[in-house]
Design a protein around this motif. Structure first.
Motif, mmCIF file in Angstrom:
data_model
loop_
_atom_site.group_PDB
_atom_site.id
_atom_site.type_symbol
_atom_site.label_atom_id
_atom_site.label_comp_id
_atom_site.label_asym_id
_atom_site.label_seq_id
_atom_site.Cartn_x
_atom_site.Cartn_y
_atom_site.Cartn_z
ATOM 1 N N ARG A 90 0.826 -1.193 0.000
ATOM 2 C CA ARG A 90 0.000 0.000 0.000
ATOM 3 C C ARG A 90 0.865 1.249 0.000
ATOM 4 N N VAL A 91 0.236 2.398 -0.247
ATOM 5 C CA VAL A 91 0.901 3.679 -0.076
ATOM 6 C C VAL A 91 0.828 3.967 1.417
ATOM 7 N N ILE A 92 1.970 4.240 2.030
ATOM 8 C CA ILE A 92 2.049 4.368 3.485
ATOM 9 C C ILE A 92 1.482 5.689 3.988
ATOM 10 N N SER A 93 1.880 6.806 3.354
ATOM 11 C CA SER A 93 1.523 8.111 3.899
ATOM 12 C C SER A 93 1.363 9.143 2.788
ATOM 13 N N GLY B 238 -2.748 4.922 2.303
ATOM 14 C CA GLY B 238 -3.732 3.871 2.519
ATOM 15 C C GLY B 238 -4.216 3.168 1.268
ATOM 16 N N ARG B 239 -3.945 3.753 0.103
ATOM 17 C CA ARG B 239 -4.418 3.113 -1.133
ATOM 18 C C ARG B 239 -3.610 1.843 -1.407
ATOM 19 N N ARG B 240 -4.319 0.809 -1.781
ATOM 20 C CA ARG B 240 -3.678 -0.482 -2.071
ATOM 21 C C ARG B 240 -3.038 -0.460 -3.448
ATOM 22 N N LEU B 241 -1.844 -1.036 -3.529
ATOM 23 C CA LEU B 241 -1.127 -1.140 -4.802
ATOM 24 C C LEU B 241 -1.033 -2.595 -5.218
ATOM 25 N N LYS B 242 -0.985 -2.801 -6.514
ATOM 26 C CA LYS B 242 -0.840 -4.149 -7.054
ATOM 27 C C LYS B 242 0.643 -4.466 -7.227
ATOM 28 N N ALA B 243 0.959 -5.749 -7.176
ATOM 29 C CA ALA B 243 2.326 -6.210 -7.421
ATOM 30 C C ALA B 243 2.280 -7.228 -8.552
ATOM 31 N N ASP C 239 6.177 -2.931 2.929
ATOM 32 C CA ASP C 239 5.654 -1.702 3.538
ATOM 33 C C ASP C 239 6.556 -1.236 4.674
ATOM 34 N N LYS C 240 7.067 -2.176 5.461
ATOM 35 C CA LYS C 240 7.932 -1.823 6.602
ATOM 36 C C LYS C 240 9.203 -1.132 6.109
ATOM 37 N N VAL C 241 9.833 -1.696 5.094
ATOM 38 C CA VAL C 241 11.068 -1.117 4.560
ATOM 39 C C VAL C 241 10.769 0.226 3.895
ATOM 40 N N LYS C 242 9.674 0.293 3.144
ATOM 41 C CA LYS C 242 9.294 1.543 2.476
ATOM 42 C C LYS C 242 9.082 2.656 3.505
ATOM 43 N N GLU C 243 8.364 2.352 4.566
ATOM 44 C CA GLU C 243 8.130 3.352 5.613
ATOM 45 C C GLU C 243 9.445 3.804 6.234
ATOM 46 N N SER C 244 10.346 2.874 6.483
ATOM 47 C CA SER C 244 11.651 3.211 7.057
ATOM 48 C C SER C 244 12.466 4.095 6.125
ATOM 49 N N ILE C 245 12.457 3.775 4.835
ATOM 50 C CA ILE C 245 13.189 4.579 3.850
ATOM 51 C C ILE C 245 12.709 6.026 3.905
#
Length: 181
Positions: A2-5, A10-15, A26-32
């Motif tokens: 998802r888009v974190i912020s 909150g919008r869901r993304l496809k993979a 999501d955890k790594v993306k938020e940390s970055i």
């Protein structure tokens, strides 16, 4: 995924199904984004190995003006297009289907300058140092450019690449995030 912020938070993304891409968790993306932002006041982001487009979408969601997504896999391009459609602001994105090295030459011709560069190549095909050097030579980076490299934790990137210095390096499981400024 998802888009974190930010604006699209909150919008869901496809993979992409299969092992053609390796979406950033999501955890790594938020940390970055907590390390480099977390929010931006304009600028242009280059996602050189866009995969699903999630990192560029996150950067635009957090305030970048324009996201340029480079991807050579046709199926991944379709996913990027679908994910950008979810933002309802397709004018804030440019998608180019091409190899990363050719894209750097193409971007030189377009005289693009980037404030944020996201490098998340397939782990087996990393040319990060060469590609950053080429971007420096082609003058694609602004004075304040931040470069985020996502690699396997076994990869050792140099302390400096041209005028850029490694400012942070963090490991999350098998993933290593290295930031240059």
């Amino acid at each position: 995924m998802r888009v974190i912020s930010g604006e699209y938070g909150g919008r869901r993304l496809k993979a992409l199904d299969g092992d053609h891409t390796r979406p950033t968790t999501d955890k790594v993306k938020e940390s970055i984004f907590n390390m480099i932002g977390p929010y931006f006041d304009g600028g242009v982001v280059l996602d050189l190995y866009a995969g699903s487009g999630g990192l560029a979408i996150e950067a635009v969601s957090r305030g970048m003006d324009l996201g340029i997504c480079i991807e050579k896999n046709f199926a991944a391009i379709k996913i990027i297009q679908e994910n950008i459609a979810i933002t309802k602001e397709p004018e804030k994105f440019i998608i180019k289907k091409m190899d990363a090295n050719k894209a750097i030459d193409f971007l030189k011709e377009e005289q693009r300058i980037f404030d944020l560069v996201l490098l998340d190549p397939p782990y087996a095909k990393q040319e990060i140092e060469k590609q950053i050097e080429k971007m420096i030579v082609h003058r694609l980076l602004s004075e304040q450019t931040v470069i985020v490299c996502e690699t396997d934790k076994s990869v050792t990137l140099p302390e400096n690449i041209g005028p850029l210095a490694k400012t942070r390096e963090v490991i999350y499981g098998i993933t290593q995030i290295t930031i240059y400024k």
